[in-house]
Design a protein around this motif. Structure first.
Motif, PDB file in Angstrom:
ATOM      1  N   ILE A  75       0.850  -1.186   0.000  1.00 15.94           N
ATOM      2  CA  ILE A  75       0.000   0.000   0.000  1.00 15.94           C
ATOM      3  C   ILE A  75       0.887   1.238   0.000  1.00 15.94           C
ATOM      4  O   ILE A  75       1.826   1.345   0.799  1.00 15.94           O
ATOM      5  CB  ILE A  75      -0.937   0.018   1.223  1.00 15.94           C
ATOM      6  CG1 ILE A  75      -1.919  -1.156   1.150  1.00 15.94           C
ATOM      7  CG2 ILE A  75      -1.703   1.345   1.313  1.00 15.94           C
ATOM      8  CD1 ILE A  75      -2.786  -1.305   2.391  1.00 15.94           C
ATOM      9  N   HIS A  76       0.560   2.167  -0.895  1.00 14.82           N
ATOM     10  CA  HIS A  76       1.284   3.435  -0.967  1.00 14.82           C
ATOM     11  C   HIS A  76       0.281   4.570  -0.802  1.00 14.82           C
ATOM     12  O   HIS A  76      -0.770   4.584  -1.450  1.00 14.82           O
ATOM     13  CB  HIS A  76       2.008   3.578  -2.302  1.00 14.82           C
ATOM     14  CG  HIS A  76       2.727   4.886  -2.444  1.00 14.82           C
ATOM     15  ND1 HIS A  76       3.949   5.136  -1.853  1.00 14.82           N
ATOM     16  CD2 HIS A  76       2.375   6.038  -3.088  1.00 14.82           C
ATOM     17  CE1 HIS A  76       4.331   6.367  -2.135  1.00 14.82           C
ATOM     18  NE2 HIS A  76       3.391   6.936  -2.871  1.00 14.82           N
ATOM     19  N   ILE A  77       0.603   5.545   0.043  1.00 14.32           N
ATOM     20  CA  ILE A  77      -0.252   6.707   0.265  1.00 14.32           C
ATOM     21  C   ILE A  77       0.412   7.906  -0.394  1.00 14.32           C
ATOM     22  O   ILE A  77       1.481   8.346   0.024  1.00 14.32           O
ATOM     23  CB  ILE A  77      -0.475   6.952   1.772  1.00 14.32           C
ATOM     24  CG1 ILE A  77      -1.083   5.702   2.421  1.00 14.32           C
ATOM     25  CG2 ILE A  77      -1.377   8.157   1.989  1.00 14.32           C
ATOM     26  CD1 ILE A  77      -1.186   5.785   3.934  1.00 14.32           C
ATOM     27  N   ALA A  78      -0.238   8.422  -1.436  1.00 16.29           N
ATOM     28  CA  ALA A  78       0.386   9.459  -2.249  1.00 16.29           C
ATOM     29  C   ALA A  78       0.099  10.871  -1.763  1.00 16.29           C
ATOM     30  O   ALA A  78       0.842  11.797  -2.111  1.00 16.29           O
ATOM     31  CB  ALA A  78      -0.073   9.329  -3.698  1.00 16.29           C
ATOM     32  N   THR A  79      -0.967  11.062  -0.985  1.00 18.43           N
ATOM     33  CA  THR A  79      -1.354  12.410  -0.562  1.00 18.43           C
ATOM     34  C   THR A  79      -1.750  12.422   0.903  1.00 18.43           C
ATOM     35  O   THR A  79      -2.136  11.391   1.469  1.00 18.43           O
ATOM     36  CB  THR A  79      -2.541  12.931  -1.405  1.00 18.43           C
ATOM     37  OG1 THR A  79      -3.626  11.999  -1.305  1.00 18.43           O
ATOM     38  CG2 THR A  79      -2.146  13.088  -2.870  1.00 18.43           C
ATOM     39  N   GLU A  80      -1.697  13.613   1.485  1.00 15.34           N
ATOM     40  CA  GLU A  80      -1.978  13.756   2.915  1.00 15.34           C
ATOM     41  C   GLU A  80      -3.395  14.251   3.193  1.00 15.34           C
ATOM     42  O   GLU A  80      -3.668  14.826   4.244  1.00 15.34           O
ATOM     43  CB  GLU A  80      -0.971  14.730   3.541  1.00 15.34           C
ATOM     44  CG  GLU A  80       0.476  14.325   3.375  1.00 15.34           C
ATOM     45  CD  GLU A  80       1.178  14.946   2.186  1.00 15.34           C
ATOM     46  OE1 GLU A  80       2.424  14.926   2.139  1.00 15.34           O
ATOM     47  OE2 GLU A  80       0.454  15.445   1.285  1.00 15.34           O
ATOM     48  N   GLY A  81      -4.326  14.047   2.239  1.00 16.34           N
ATOM     49  CA  GLY A  81      -5.702  14.502   2.397  1.00 16.34           C
ATOM     50  C   GLY A  81      -6.570  13.502   3.141  1.00 16.34           C
ATOM     51  O   GLY A  81      -6.072  12.560   3.776  1.00 16.34           O
ATOM     52  N   PRO A  82      -7.891  13.657   3.065  1.00 15.46           N
ATOM     53  CA  PRO A  82      -8.815  12.775   3.798  1.00 15.46           C
ATOM     54  C   PRO A  82      -8.646  11.292   3.474  1.00 15.46           C
ATOM     55  O   PRO A  82      -8.674  10.446   4.377  1.00 15.46           O
ATOM     56  CB  PRO A  82     -10.197  13.278   3.367  1.00 15.46           C
ATOM     57  CG  PRO A  82      -9.975  14.706   2.991  1.00 15.46           C
ATOM     58  CD  PRO A  82      -8.613  14.768   2.389  1.00 15.46           C
ATOM     59  N   ILE A  83      -8.473  10.951   2.203  1.00 13.11           N
ATOM     60  CA  ILE A  83      -8.278   9.544   1.843  1.00 13.11           C
ATOM     61  C   ILE A  83      -6.949   9.052   2.396  1.00 13.11           C
ATOM     62  O   ILE A  83      -6.878   7.974   3.004  1.00 13.11           O
ATOM     63  CB  ILE A  83      -8.340   9.364   0.310  1.00 13.11           C
ATOM     64  CG1 ILE A  83      -9.772   9.583  -0.189  1.00 13.11           C
ATOM     65  CG2 ILE A  83      -7.837   7.973  -0.092  1.00 13.11           C
ATOM     66  CD1 ILE A  83      -9.911   9.534  -1.693  1.00 13.11           C
ATOM     67  N   GLY A  84      -5.899   9.819   2.209  1.00 11.07           N
ATOM     68  CA  GLY A  84      -4.600   9.429   2.746  1.00 11.07           C
ATOM     69  C   GLY A  84      -4.634   9.234   4.252  1.00 11.07           C
ATOM     70  O   GLY A  84      -4.066   8.272   4.785  1.00 11.07           O
ATOM     71  N   LEU A  85      -5.321  10.117   4.958  1.00  8.07           N
ATOM     72  CA  LEU A  85      -5.407  10.018   6.422  1.00  8.07           C
ATOM     73  C   LEU A  85      -6.112   8.749   6.865  1.00  8.07           C
ATOM     74  O   LEU A  85      -5.671   8.058   7.799  1.00  8.07           O
ATOM     75  CB  LEU A  85      -6.121  11.246   6.982  1.00  8.07           C
ATOM     76  CG  LEU A  85      -5.290  12.532   7.036  1.00  8.07           C
ATOM     77  CD1 LEU A  85      -6.202  13.746   7.231  1.00  8.07           C
ATOM     78  CD2 LEU A  85      -4.263  12.455   8.160  1.00  8.07           C
ATOM     79  N   ASN A 134       9.722  -2.869  -0.970  1.00 13.27           N
ATOM     80  CA  ASN A 134      10.791  -3.104  -0.011  1.00 13.27           C
ATOM     81  C   ASN A 134      10.370  -2.626   1.377  1.00 13.27           C
ATOM     82  O   ASN A 134      11.012  -1.798   2.012  1.00 13.27           O
ATOM     83  CB  ASN A 134      12.064  -2.374  -0.448  1.00 13.27           C
ATOM     84  CG  ASN A 134      13.252  -2.742   0.414  1.00 13.27           C
ATOM     85  OD1 ASN A 134      13.320  -3.830   0.976  1.00 13.27           O
ATOM     86  ND2 ASN A 134      14.206  -1.815   0.518  1.00 13.27           N
ATOM     87  N   VAL A 135       9.234  -3.173   1.856  1.00 12.14           N
ATOM     88  CA  VAL A 135       8.711  -2.775   3.160  1.00 12.14           C
ATOM     89  C   VAL A 135       9.134  -3.793   4.206  1.00 12.14           C
ATOM     90  O   VAL A 135       9.496  -4.926   3.897  1.00 12.14           O
ATOM     91  CB  VAL A 135       7.172  -2.648   3.135  1.00 12.14           C
ATOM     92  CG1 VAL A 135       6.753  -1.514   2.226  1.00 12.14           C
ATOM     93  CG2 VAL A 135       6.532  -3.952   2.707  1.00 12.14           C
ATOM     94  N   ARG A 136       9.067  -3.363   5.444  1.00 10.20           N
ATOM     95  CA  ARG A 136       9.488  -4.213   6.532  1.00 10.20           C
ATOM     96  C   ARG A 136       8.512  -4.069   7.686  1.00 10.20           C
ATOM     97  O   ARG A 136       7.755  -3.097   7.736  1.00 10.20           O
ATOM     98  CB  ARG A 136      10.894  -3.787   7.007  1.00 10.20           C
ATOM     99  CG  ARG A 136      10.925  -2.345   7.490  1.00 10.20           C
ATOM    100  CD  ARG A 136      12.332  -1.784   7.567  1.00 10.20           C
ATOM    101  NE  ARG A 136      12.349  -0.449   8.131  1.00 10.20           N
ATOM    102  CZ  ARG A 136      12.109   0.660   7.458  1.00 10.20           C
ATOM    103  NH1 ARG A 136      11.789   0.583   6.184  1.00 10.20           N
ATOM    104  NH2 ARG A 136      12.149   1.833   8.046  1.00 10.20           N
ATOM    105  N   SER A 137       8.510  -4.973   8.613  1.00  9.54           N
ATOM    106  CA  SER A 137       7.685  -4.826   9.792  1.00  9.54           C
ATOM    107  C   SER A 137       8.152  -3.586  10.542  1.00  9.54           C
ATOM    108  O   SER A 137       9.339  -3.316  10.624  1.00  9.54           O
ATOM    109  CB  SER A 137       7.809  -6.055  10.696  1.00  9.54           C
ATOM    110  OG  SER A 137       7.363  -7.205  10.008  1.00  9.54           O
ATOM    111  N   PRO A 149       2.397  -2.470   6.921  1.00  8.73           N
ATOM    112  CA  PRO A 149       3.392  -1.476   6.496  1.00  8.73           C
ATOM    113  C   PRO A 149       2.900  -0.728   5.265  1.00  8.73           C
ATOM    114  O   PRO A 149       2.117  -1.250   4.468  1.00  8.73           O
ATOM    115  CB  PRO A 149       4.621  -2.323   6.178  1.00  8.73           C
ATOM    116  CG  PRO A 149       4.069  -3.661   5.810  1.00  8.73           C
ATOM    117  CD  PRO A 149       2.835  -3.847   6.651  1.00  8.73           C
ATOM    118  N   PHE A 150       3.337   0.492   5.108  1.00  9.95           N
ATOM    119  CA  PHE A 150       2.954   1.284   3.935  1.00  9.95           C
ATOM    120  C   PHE A 150       4.053   2.280   3.629  1.00  9.95           C
ATOM    121  O   PHE A 150       4.910   2.579   4.469  1.00  9.95           O
ATOM    122  CB  PHE A 150       1.617   2.009   4.164  1.00  9.95           C
ATOM    123  CG  PHE A 150       1.640   2.991   5.302  1.00  9.95           C
ATOM    124  CD1 PHE A 150       1.964   4.330   5.107  1.00  9.95           C
ATOM    125  CD2 PHE A 150       1.323   2.581   6.591  1.00  9.95           C
ATOM    126  CE1 PHE A 150       1.987   5.241   6.154  1.00  9.95           C
ATOM    127  CE2 PHE A 150       1.335   3.473   7.651  1.00  9.95           C
ATOM    128  CZ  PHE A 150       1.671   4.808   7.435  1.00  9.95           C
TER     129      PHE A 150
END
Length: 352
Positions: free
Chosen positions: A77-87, A330-333, A99-100
């Motif tokens: 999962i990648h969060i591209a923006t800091e708006g309502p959906i990202g939050l 390349n995510v980790r716990s 992890p994201f």
């Protein structure tokens, strides 16, 4: 097929660098066997943003966010923006222990302070908190990455951008305007600093392509400039190719995809010597960066258009997409707080 889900508050019909970056990256990633899908405002009710009615803000709710993520079954999962959906996606990942990764596209502190009395330091604090749990905070340029680290962001990595040279390239085109044509492309808003360009005493034509909340006021104030509104695809590519100099007056953009589009079309760049254009152009002889923007525009007329094209073709969306996928997978716990410093000391992305 590997599947990455990208959560973004910026999406079509918006026309901006975030949407274009995500769309081009996803298309390129498909070419090497990675599916990138999107969780966007199209799944929710939206409202117009105050002071910017052309942009609409999603009104997501946790239950639907959870259902959409569960249905997607992503590998990452990648969060591209800091708006309502990202939050809310961030909140879901935190609750589920998933992890994201995130990316930093927009200099909100400067944009917010240009429209309101909110101190930049408050916005930087909120952004730092938002990105703190991220496994990798992707920044477009080395200068931005260094600034984020200086401001206390952790796990900052580099994810550059590309350009579609099959669309943006030199071609025969004529705008039937007095030459030389000095072109600016982008959102017509206060943070783009367009008045610094439109105030210049230049020969030929000052041409603005794009739309936004400041367009009507600027058209009234600068009747000698030509405003074409938003243009896309082949029409936009022809405008680039028919112009002479690309003027980039913004002091706050983190990258500026339009810089690469202009260079690929054979246009030298004139800009202020600030982080965005400085990182894109570097020491390459494809533009002029100067605090005297008029001098930069006039000097750029002597720059080789062939050099501009040669420079741009080295920046492909395929290369950009491979870097994004590598970081996203390349995510980790998540590490306990006390172990973060030890991990960062071993992480090659933190090398100076």
């Amino acid at each position: 097929m590997t599947h990455i889900l990208v959560a973004t508050d910026a999406w079509h019909p918006q026309v901006n660098g975030v949407v274009r970056t995500l769309t081009a990256m996803a298309e390129a990633a498909r070419g090497f066997g990675v599916e990138v899908s999107f969780l966007t405002p199209q799944s929710f009710r939206t409202v117009a943003m105050p002071s910017y009615p052309g942009l609409r803000l999603a009104l997501p709710y946790p239950a639907k966010i959870a259902r959409l993520i569960a249905a997607a079954k992503p590998d990452s999962i990648h969060i591209a923006t800091e708006g309502p959906i990202g939050l809310l996606v961030r909140r879901y990942c935190r609750k589920q222990g998933l992890p994201f990764t995130t990316s930093f596209h927009t200099r909100f502190p400067e944009y917010v302070s240009a429209r309101s009395p909110i101190p930049e330091s408050w916005v930087w604090r909120a952004l730092r908190r938002f990105h703190r749990p991220s496994q990798a905070v992707m920044a477009a340029t080395p200068a931005l990455a260094a600034e984020l680290r200086m401001r206390g962001f952790r796990n900052v990595v580099l994810w550059s951008r590309g350009v579609d040279t099959s669309l943006f390239h030199p071609r025969s085109a004529d705008l039937c305007l007095p030459m030389p044509v000095f072109l600016s492309v982008g959102r017509v808003a206060v943070e783009k600093n367009l008045e610094a360009f439109l105030d210049l005493d230049l020969p030929g034509t000052k041409l603005v392509v794009g739309d936004g909340p400041a367009r009507m006021a600027l058209e009234r104030k600068y009747p000698d400039a030509v405003f074409l509104g938003a243009r896309h695809g082949e029409e936009l590519a022809e405008i680039y190719a028919a112009s002479d100099i690309f003027v980039f007056p913004s002091r706050t953009d983190t990258f500026g995809l339009v810089l690469l589009e202009a260079l690929a079309s054979g246009l030298p760049v004139a800009a202020f010597p600030v982080a965005g254009p400085r990182d894109v152009i570097g020491s390459a002889p494809v533009g002029v960066l100067d605090e005297d923007l008029r001098a930069a525009c006039l000097e750029a007329l002597q720059v080789s258009r062939e050099d501009c094209v040669e420079f741009a073709v080295a920046h492909t969306w395929q290369a950009s997409a491979r870097v994004f996928v590598e970081h996203a997978l390349n995510v980790r716990s998540e590490l306990p707080e006390g172990e973060v410093a030890e991990f960062e000391a071993k992480d090659p992305h933190f090398a100076a």
